[in-house]
Design a protein around this motif. Structure first.
Motif, PDB file in Angstrom:
ATOM      1  N   LYS A  23       7.971 -14.342   8.928  1.00  0.00           N
ATOM      2  CA  LYS A  23       8.873 -14.674  10.036  1.00  0.00           C
ATOM      3  C   LYS A  23      10.017 -15.575   9.566  1.00  0.00           C
ATOM      4  O   LYS A  23      11.173 -15.359   9.943  1.00  0.00           O
ATOM      5  CB  LYS A  23       8.090 -15.360  11.151  1.00  0.00           C
ATOM      6  N   ASP A  24       9.716 -16.556   8.733  1.00  0.00           N
ATOM      7  CA  ASP A  24      10.759 -17.459   8.251  1.00  0.00           C
ATOM      8  C   ASP A  24      11.772 -16.729   7.369  1.00  0.00           C
ATOM      9  O   ASP A  24      12.971 -17.023   7.412  1.00  0.00           O
ATOM     10  CB  ASP A  24      10.151 -18.650   7.513  1.00  0.00           C
ATOM     11  N   ALA A  25      11.319 -15.747   6.593  1.00  0.00           N
ATOM     12  CA  ALA A  25      12.243 -14.971   5.762  1.00  0.00           C
ATOM     13  C   ALA A  25      13.174 -14.125   6.632  1.00  0.00           C
ATOM     14  O   ALA A  25      14.376 -14.042   6.376  1.00  0.00           O
ATOM     15  CB  ALA A  25      11.472 -14.071   4.804  1.00  0.00           C
ATOM     16  N   PHE A  26      12.624 -13.512   7.683  1.00  0.00           N
ATOM     17  CA  PHE A  26      13.456 -12.723   8.589  1.00  0.00           C
ATOM     18  C   PHE A  26      14.457 -13.614   9.328  1.00  0.00           C
ATOM     19  O   PHE A  26      15.597 -13.217   9.549  1.00  0.00           O
ATOM     20  CB  PHE A  26      12.599 -11.943   9.597  1.00  0.00           C
ATOM     21  N   GLN A  27      14.028 -14.816   9.690  1.00  0.00           N
ATOM     22  CA  GLN A  27      14.948 -15.747  10.353  1.00  0.00           C
ATOM     23  C   GLN A  27      16.074 -16.154   9.413  1.00  0.00           C
ATOM     24  O   GLN A  27      17.237 -16.241   9.834  1.00  0.00           O
ATOM     25  CB  GLN A  27      14.190 -16.978  10.837  1.00  0.00           C
ATOM     26  N   ARG A  28      15.765 -16.371   8.153  1.00  0.00           N
ATOM     27  CA  ARG A  28      16.803 -16.750   7.185  1.00  0.00           C
ATOM     28  C   ARG A  28      17.770 -15.594   6.952  1.00  0.00           C
ATOM     29  O   ARG A  28      18.983 -15.783   6.878  1.00  0.00           O
ATOM     30  CB  ARG A  28      16.160 -17.170   5.868  1.00  0.00           C
ATOM     31  N   MET A  29      17.234 -14.379   6.862  1.00  0.00           N
ATOM     32  CA  MET A  29      18.091 -13.208   6.680  1.00  0.00           C
ATOM     33  C   MET A  29      19.002 -13.015   7.889  1.00  0.00           C
ATOM     34  O   MET A  29      20.193 -12.714   7.739  1.00  0.00           O
ATOM     35  CB  MET A  29      17.234 -11.957   6.452  1.00  0.00           C
ATOM     36  N   ASN A  30      18.453 -13.226   9.078  1.00  0.00           N
ATOM     37  CA  ASN A  30      19.244 -13.125  10.305  1.00  0.00           C
ATOM     38  C   ASN A  30      20.352 -14.176  10.312  1.00  0.00           C
ATOM     39  O   ASN A  30      21.501 -13.883  10.656  1.00  0.00           O
ATOM     40  CB  ASN A  30      18.333 -13.291  11.519  1.00  0.00           C
ATOM     41  N   PHE A  31      20.021 -15.395   9.906  1.00  0.00           N
ATOM     42  CA  PHE A  31      21.015 -16.470   9.856  1.00  0.00           C
ATOM     43  C   PHE A  31      22.136 -16.121   8.879  1.00  0.00           C
ATOM     44  O   PHE A  31      23.319 -16.302   9.176  1.00  0.00           O
ATOM     45  CB  PHE A  31      20.353 -17.786   9.449  1.00  0.00           C
ATOM     46  N   LEU A  32      21.787 -15.616   7.689  1.00  0.00           N
ATOM     47  CA  LEU A  32      22.789 -15.271   6.688  1.00  0.00           C
ATOM     48  C   LEU A  32      23.702 -14.144   7.173  1.00  0.00           C
ATOM     49  O   LEU A  32      24.909 -14.174   6.949  1.00  0.00           O
ATOM     50  CB  LEU A  32      22.112 -14.875   5.370  1.00  0.00           C
ATOM     51  N   TYR A  33      23.131 -13.164   7.863  1.00  0.00           N
ATOM     52  CA  TYR A  33      23.934 -12.054   8.397  1.00  0.00           C
ATOM     53  C   TYR A  33      24.909 -12.563   9.460  1.00  0.00           C
ATOM     54  O   TYR A  33      26.086 -12.199   9.465  1.00  0.00           O
ATOM     55  CB  TYR A  33      23.007 -10.983   8.967  1.00  0.00           C
ATOM     56  N   GLN A  34      24.426 -13.425  10.354  1.00  0.00           N
ATOM     57  CA  GLN A  34      25.295 -13.988  11.398  1.00  0.00           C
ATOM     58  C   GLN A  34      26.354 -14.899  10.783  1.00  0.00           C
ATOM     59  O   GLN A  34      27.513 -14.894  11.220  1.00  0.00           O
ATOM     60  CB  GLN A  34      24.464 -14.763  12.411  1.00  0.00           C
ATOM     61  N   ALA A  35      25.989 -15.657   9.760  1.00  0.00           N
ATOM     62  CA  ALA A  35      26.963 -16.527   9.094  1.00  0.00           C
ATOM     63  C   ALA A  35      28.054 -15.705   8.421  1.00  0.00           C
ATOM     64  O   ALA A  35      29.235 -16.076   8.452  1.00  0.00           O
ATOM     65  CB  ALA A  35      26.257 -17.408   8.064  1.00  0.00           C
ATOM     66  N   ALA A  36      27.685 -14.566   7.841  1.00  0.00           N
ATOM     67  CA  ALA A  36      28.679 -13.687   7.218  1.00  0.00           C
ATOM     68  C   ALA A  36      29.648 -13.144   8.271  1.00  0.00           C
ATOM     69  O   ALA A  36      30.860 -13.097   8.047  1.00  0.00           O
ATOM     70  CB  ALA A  36      27.976 -12.541   6.492  1.00  0.00           C
ATOM     71  N   HIS A  37      29.110 -12.741   9.423  1.00  0.00           N
ATOM     72  CA  HIS A  37      29.969 -12.250  10.511  1.00  0.00           C
ATOM     73  C   HIS A  37      30.942 -13.331  10.979  1.00  0.00           C
ATOM     74  O   HIS A  37      32.137 -13.070  11.147  1.00  0.00           O
ATOM     75  CB  HIS A  37      29.119 -11.779  11.698  1.00  0.00           C
ATOM     76  N   LEU A  38      30.438 -14.529  11.217  1.00  0.00           N
ATOM     77  CA  LEU A  38      31.301 -15.605  11.702  1.00  0.00           C
ATOM     78  C   LEU A  38      32.345 -16.015  10.668  1.00  0.00           C
ATOM     79  O   LEU A  38      33.491 -16.298  11.018  1.00  0.00           O
ATOM     80  CB  LEU A  38      30.450 -16.813  12.105  1.00  0.00           C
ATOM     81  N   THR A  39      31.954 -16.043   9.403  1.00  0.00           N
ATOM     82  CA  THR A  39      32.903 -16.393   8.350  1.00  0.00           C
ATOM     83  C   THR A  39      34.025 -15.369   8.279  1.00  0.00           C
ATOM     84  O   THR A  39      35.198 -15.725   8.170  1.00  0.00           O
ATOM     85  CB  THR A  39      32.183 -16.470   6.989  1.00  0.00           C
ATOM     86  N   LEU A  40      33.670 -14.102   8.378  1.00  0.00           N
ATOM     87  CA  LEU A  40      34.673 -13.039   8.325  1.00  0.00           C
ATOM     88  C   LEU A  40      35.572 -13.055   9.559  1.00  0.00           C
ATOM     89  O   LEU A  40      36.771 -12.788   9.471  1.00  0.00           O
ATOM     90  CB  LEU A  40      33.984 -11.685   8.198  1.00  0.00           C
ATOM     91  N   LYS A  41      35.001 -13.434  10.698  1.00  0.00           N
ATOM     92  CA  LYS A  41      35.781 -13.502  11.943  1.00  0.00           C
ATOM     93  C   LYS A  41      36.783 -14.663  11.900  1.00  0.00           C
ATOM     94  O   LYS A  41      37.934 -14.512  12.307  1.00  0.00           O
ATOM     95  CB  LYS A  41      34.832 -13.675  13.126  1.00  0.00           C
ATOM     96  N   GLN A  42      36.365 -15.810  11.378  1.00  0.00           N
ATOM     97  CA  GLN A  42      37.240 -16.981  11.334  1.00  0.00           C
ATOM     98  C   GLN A  42      38.285 -16.889  10.234  1.00  0.00           C
ATOM     99  O   GLN A  42      39.436 -17.278  10.431  1.00  0.00           O
ATOM    100  CB  GLN A  42      36.405 -18.255  11.154  1.00  0.00           C
ATOM    101  N   ASP A  43      37.886 -16.396   9.066  1.00  0.00           N
ATOM    102  CA  ASP A  43      38.814 -16.320   7.942  1.00  0.00           C
ATOM    103  C   ASP A  43      38.591 -15.012   7.183  1.00  0.00           C
ATOM    104  O   ASP A  43      37.762 -14.944   6.273  1.00  0.00           O
ATOM    105  CB  ASP A  43      38.600 -17.519   7.007  1.00  0.00           C
ATOM    106  N   PRO A  44      39.317 -13.937   7.533  1.00  0.00           N
ATOM    107  CA  PRO A  44      39.124 -12.639   6.864  1.00  0.00           C
ATOM    108  C   PRO A  44      39.445 -12.653   5.368  1.00  0.00           C
ATOM    109  O   PRO A  44      39.009 -11.772   4.638  1.00  0.00           O
ATOM    110  CB  PRO A  44      40.090 -11.711   7.604  1.00  0.00           C
TER     111      PRO A  44
END
Length: 142
Positions: A23-44
């Motif tokens: 569960k903790d690994a899936f949560q970390r993977m989910n966090f990294l995916y969301q962080a990538a989306h937000l980073t790309l949205k704020q600064d392409p």
């Protein structure tokens, strides 16, 4: 009496074990995916950080032998590990005369992905018979 106490300790430890061991690994993977989306949205322009997040997410899945959902895999470039967002990092087109398919081209490396969009096409993972039910103790006792 001592061996019985030892067995109850082991049994209590086993009963307290998590139902989802990764569960903790899936949560970390989910966090990294969301962080990538937000980073790309704020600064392409910050593609290197996005690549790092996605590469780290894929390495976690690879080391722990975890499957990434097909919907998430479709948004990641296999060649350069960049998040494929239409209009920002990817070009998306609909092609085909007989079999209609979606063509996604990575703007960074030029990698091409093709996905079937036919009306009667379903992913293998979406077919109910393709999933294996987990064997539990309740089924074994019945």
């Amino acid at each position: 009496m001592a061996p019985l106490a030892k067995q109850t300790k082991v049994r209590k430890w086993y009963q307290g074990k998590r139902k989802h061991p990764y569960k903790d690994a899936f949560q970390r993977m989910n966090f990294l995916y969301q962080a990538a989306h937000l980073t790309l949205k704020q600064d392409p322009e910050n593609e290197e950080l996005v690549r790092f997040y996605i590469h780290t997410m894929r390495m976690i899945a690879q080391r722990l032998v975890l499957r990434i959902e097909p919907e998430i895999k479709r948004t990641i470039c296999k060649k350069c590990s960049l998040l494929l967002v239409p209009g920002i990092t990817a070009i998306t087109r609909i092609r085909g005369k007989r079999e209609h398919h979606r063509v996604v081209t990575c703007k960074s490396c030029g990698q091409v992905k093709r996905f079937n969009t036919g009306a009667n096409h379903t992913l293998w993972s979406d077919i109910p018979n393709a999933r294996i039910s987990m064997f539990t103790e309740d089924k074994a006792q019945s």
